[in-house]
Motif scaffolding. Structure first.
Motif, short mmCIF file in Angstrom:
data_model
loop_
_atom_site.label_atom_id
_atom_site.label_comp_id
_atom_site.label_asym_id
_atom_site.label_seq_id
_atom_site.Cartn_x
_atom_site.Cartn_y
_atom_site.Cartn_z
N GLY A 65 9.23 -3.33 -2.39
CA GLY A 65 8.28 -3.99 -1.78
C GLY A 65 7.10 -4.66 -2.86
N PRO A 66 5.75 -4.81 -2.41
CA PRO A 66 4.88 -5.53 -3.45
C PRO A 66 4.53 -4.63 -4.36
CG PRO A 66 3.74 -5.28 -1.29
CD PRO A 66 5.38 -4.95 -1.01
N ALA A 67 4.31 -4.97 -5.69
CA ALA A 67 3.92 -4.00 -6.77
C ALA A 67 2.63 -3.54 -6.60
CB ALA A 67 3.97 -4.80 -8.20
N ASP A 68 1.63 -4.62 -5.86
CA ASP A 68 0.19 -4.04 -5.96
C ASP A 68 -0.16 -3.02 -4.92
OD1 ASP A 68 0.81 -5.45 -3.80
OD2 ASP A 68 -0.98 -6.93 -4.22
N LEU A 120 2.81 10.64 -8.15
CA LEU A 120 3.45 11.22 -9.39
C LEU A 120 1.92 12.11 -10.04
CD1 LEU A 120 5.28 8.67 -11.35
CD2 LEU A 120 6.21 10.75 -10.28
N ASP A 121 0.71 11.92 -9.31
CA ASP A 121 -0.51 12.62 -9.74
C ASP A 121 -0.62 12.10 -10.95
OD1 ASP A 121 -2.77 14.05 -9.53
OD2 ASP A 121 -1.99 15.76 -10.28
N ALA A 122 -0.64 10.78 -11.36
CA ALA A 122 -0.70 10.17 -12.76
C ALA A 122 -2.27 10.28 -13.25
CB ALA A 122 -0.13 8.78 -12.89
N VAL A 123 -2.50 10.19 -14.56
CA VAL A 123 -3.83 10.18 -15.05
C VAL A 123 -4.13 8.84 -15.59
CG1 VAL A 123 -4.15 12.84 -15.40
CG2 VAL A 123 -2.91 11.16 -17.13
N VAL A 124 -3.21 8.17 -15.93
CA VAL A 124 -3.21 6.83 -16.62
C VAL A 124 -2.14 5.90 -15.95
CG1 VAL A 124 -3.53 5.32 -18.87
CG2 VAL A 124 -4.11 7.80 -18.82
N THR A 125 -2.61 4.77 -15.66
CA THR A 125 -1.68 3.71 -15.13
C THR A 125 -1.64 2.53 -16.33
OG1 THR A 125 -2.18 4.15 -12.71
CG2 THR A 125 -0.92 2.02 -13.35
N VAL A 126 -0.38 2.26 -16.66
CA VAL A 126 -0.35 1.08 -17.49
C VAL A 126 0.37 -0.01 -16.94
CG1 VAL A 126 0.47 0.49 -19.83
CG2 VAL A 126 0.07 2.77 -19.45
N ILE A 127 -0.50 -1.25 -16.81
CA ILE A 127 -0.18 -2.39 -16.43
C ILE A 127 -0.27 -3.64 -17.23
CG2 ILE A 127 -0.27 -1.58 -13.96
CD1 ILE A 127 -2.97 -2.59 -13.68
N VAL A 174 -4.81 -3.48 -8.41
CA VAL A 174 -4.20 -2.30 -8.68
C VAL A 174 -5.63 -1.52 -9.49
CG1 VAL A 174 -2.97 -0.80 -10.55
CG2 VAL A 174 -1.67 -2.65 -9.24
N LEU A 175 -6.37 -2.10 -10.16
CA LEU A 175 -7.43 -1.59 -10.73
C LEU A 175 -8.31 -0.91 -9.73
CD1 LEU A 175 -9.49 -0.96 -13.24
CD2 LEU A 175 -10.48 -3.15 -12.84
N ASP A 176 -8.58 -1.44 -8.56
CA ASP A 176 -9.35 -1.00 -7.61
C ASP A 176 -8.69 -0.03 -6.69
OD1 ASP A 176 -11.43 -2.63 -8.36
OD2 ASP A 176 -10.97 -4.41 -6.73
N ALA A 177 -7.46 0.10 -6.59
CA ALA A 177 -6.60 0.86 -5.81
C ALA A 177 -6.22 1.91 -6.31
CB ALA A 177 -5.31 0.15 -5.09
N VAL A 178 -6.08 2.07 -7.78
CA VAL A 178 -5.38 3.57 -8.14
C VAL A 178 -6.75 4.53 -8.40
CG1 VAL A 178 -3.51 2.45 -9.17
CG2 VAL A 178 -5.55 2.75 -10.39
N ILE A 228 2.67 0.41 -6.74
CA ILE A 228 1.88 1.23 -7.94
C ILE A 228 0.79 2.03 -7.56
CG2 ILE A 228 0.47 0.65 -10.14
CD1 ILE A 228 2.06 -1.99 -10.33
N PRO A 229 0.05 1.95 -6.77
CA PRO A 229 -1.10 3.19 -6.34
C PRO A 229 -0.20 4.33 -5.54
CG PRO A 229 -1.98 0.71 -5.84
CD PRO A 229 -0.52 0.67 -6.30
N GLN A 230 0.62 3.74 -4.89
CA GLN A 230 1.50 4.76 -4.02
C GLN A 230 2.19 5.60 -5.09
OE1 GLN A 230 4.02 2.91 -1.38
NE2 GLN A 230 2.38 2.47 -0.11
N MET A 231 2.99 5.32 -6.13
CA MET A 231 3.60 5.97 -7.24
C MET A 231 2.67 6.86 -8.10
SD MET A 231 6.16 6.75 -8.36
CE MET A 231 7.55 6.00 -7.37
#
Length: 286
Positions: free
Chosen positions: A220-223, A233-240, A260-264, A226-229
Motif C-alpha cells: 500500500g501507500p507509504a503515507d 507498534l505504539d511507536a514513540v519516534v518515527t524516522v523518515i 506522515v508528520l500530520d498523521a502520526v 507508516i501511521p498505521q504501523m
C-alpha cells in the motif's frame, strides 16, 4: 547523531510545555552537544525567559547559548540560526494549525522540513522515549544511489535514537499494489511483487544487521501505512526520509514526510540524502 556538536532548540515562550527542550536534553545528555536556544521573535522581548532557561540548564551541566532573531519568516529564521551556529540537528515542537490557514498557506513545519539542510526532529508528544519503540520507514524497492545513501543514514540514525532511549528499533517498507498496466511483469501480480520485496528485504536485513522480526513489509501507500504501523507498534519516534521536493509539484502533491508528520501520533525525525543537504546549503550561500 553522535557526531552532532550543537543542537538548535526552537523555543516557544507562550507554550508552558517545552517538548523540544525535553528531547534536546535527552539527546545532549548522551552526545554532549551544546544547546542553542532560539526564540523567533521580531521584538526581542524574551531575554529574561532565555536567560532563566539557560541558567537552569547550565546548573544541570549543559552547555548553552541563546538567541532572539527574525529573518523574513519563521522557517527562514530557524535555518539562518542553524547555519550560523553550525547546528547538526534542529528540534521544534509541533503545534496544530488552523484548518483554514492550512488550506491557504503551507504549514511552517512543512517549510522547515523542505528547506532545512540538516536533520529536523519535530516533537509532537510528551510520551517518554525510554524503552519505547522507534519506527524507521525505508523504501527498500528503490535501489538508486541516492536512496541507498538515505537508507544507510536512516538506519544509522534510528539505531542511535534507539540507543539513546534504550528503545527497540523496527523498520517498515511499503510495496505497491499490483498494476496490470505496469510495463514490468513483476509489478502485475501481488505474488511476484511481494517475492521481489521479500528478497530485497532479506538483503537489507543482512546488510544492516537487523533481526527478521524487526523488518515489516506491507502493501500500500507509504503515507497511509507508516501511521498505521506506528500506531500498531505504539511507536514513540518515527524516522523518515525526504528528498525535499519543492516548487509547484511539492506544494500540490506534498512529500510523504509532510503527510506522515500530520498523521502520526509520535515524534518525527526527518532526514535528507547528503547531496540534497549540500544543495540546500549551496542555495543558502547565494
Amino acid at each position: 547523531m553522535q557526531a552532532i556538536r550543537t543542537i538548535l532548540v526552537v523555543m516557544t515562550p507562550s507554550q508552558p510545555e517545552e517538548l523540544a527542550l525535553k528531547r534536546a536534553k535527552l539527546i545532549a545528555g548522551v552526545t554532549q552537544s551544546r544547546l542553542h536556544l532560539l526564540v523567533c521573535d521580531k521584538r526581542g522581548e524574551h531575554a529574561k525567559y532565555l536567560a532563566d532557561t539557560a541558567q537552569a540548564l547550565k546548573e544541570d551541566g549543559y552547555e548553552v547559548t541563546t538567541q532572539q532573531a527574525w529573518h523574513e519568516s519563521f522557517h527562514e529564521t530557524i535555518i539562518q540560526a542553524q547555519q550560523a551556529e553550525s547546528c547538526g540537528l534542529v528540534i521544534k515542537q509541533h503545534f496544530p494549525e488552523n484548518p483554514l490557514k492550512r488550506a491557504l498557506l503551507t504549514p511552517d513545519d512543512w517549510k522547515l522540513l523542505r528547506y532545512c539542510p540538516c536533520p529536523v526532529l519535530i516533537a509532537k508528544t510528551n510520551r517518554p522515549w525510554t524503552e519505547g519503540t522507534i519506527l524507521a520507514a525505508v523504501d527498500v524497492g528503490n535501489s538508486s544511489a541516492e536512496h541507498k545513501a538515505l537508507h544507510a543514514s536512516l538506519i544509522s540514525n534510528a539505531f542511535e535514537v534507539a540507543s539513546i532511549a534504550k528503545a527497540t528499533l523496527h523498520v517498515l517498507t511499503a510495496h505497491p499494489s499490483p498494476m496490470l498496466s505496469a510495463s514490468d511483469p513483476t509489478f502485475q501480480l501481488r505474488e511476484t511483487i511481494e517475492a521481489r520485496y521479500r528478497e530485497q528485504c532479506a538483503t537489507f536485513v543482512k546488510e544492516f544487521e537487523l533481526d527478521d522480526e524487526q523488518m515489516h513489509i506491507k502493501e500500500g501507500p507509504a503515507d497511509v501505512l507508516i501511521p498505521q504501523m506506528a500506531k500498531e507498534l505504539d511507536a514513540v519516534v518515527t524516522v523518515i526520509g525526504t528528498v525535499a521536493r519543492t516548487g509547484l509539484s511539492g506544494a500540490l502533491i506534498g512529500n510523504t514526510a509532510e503527510v506522515v508528520l500530520d498523521a502520526v501520533e509520535t515524534d518525527v525525525l526527518v532526514l535528507k540524502p547528503q547531496d540534497v543537504m549540500v544543495h540546500l546549503e549551496t542555495q543558502l550561500e547565494r
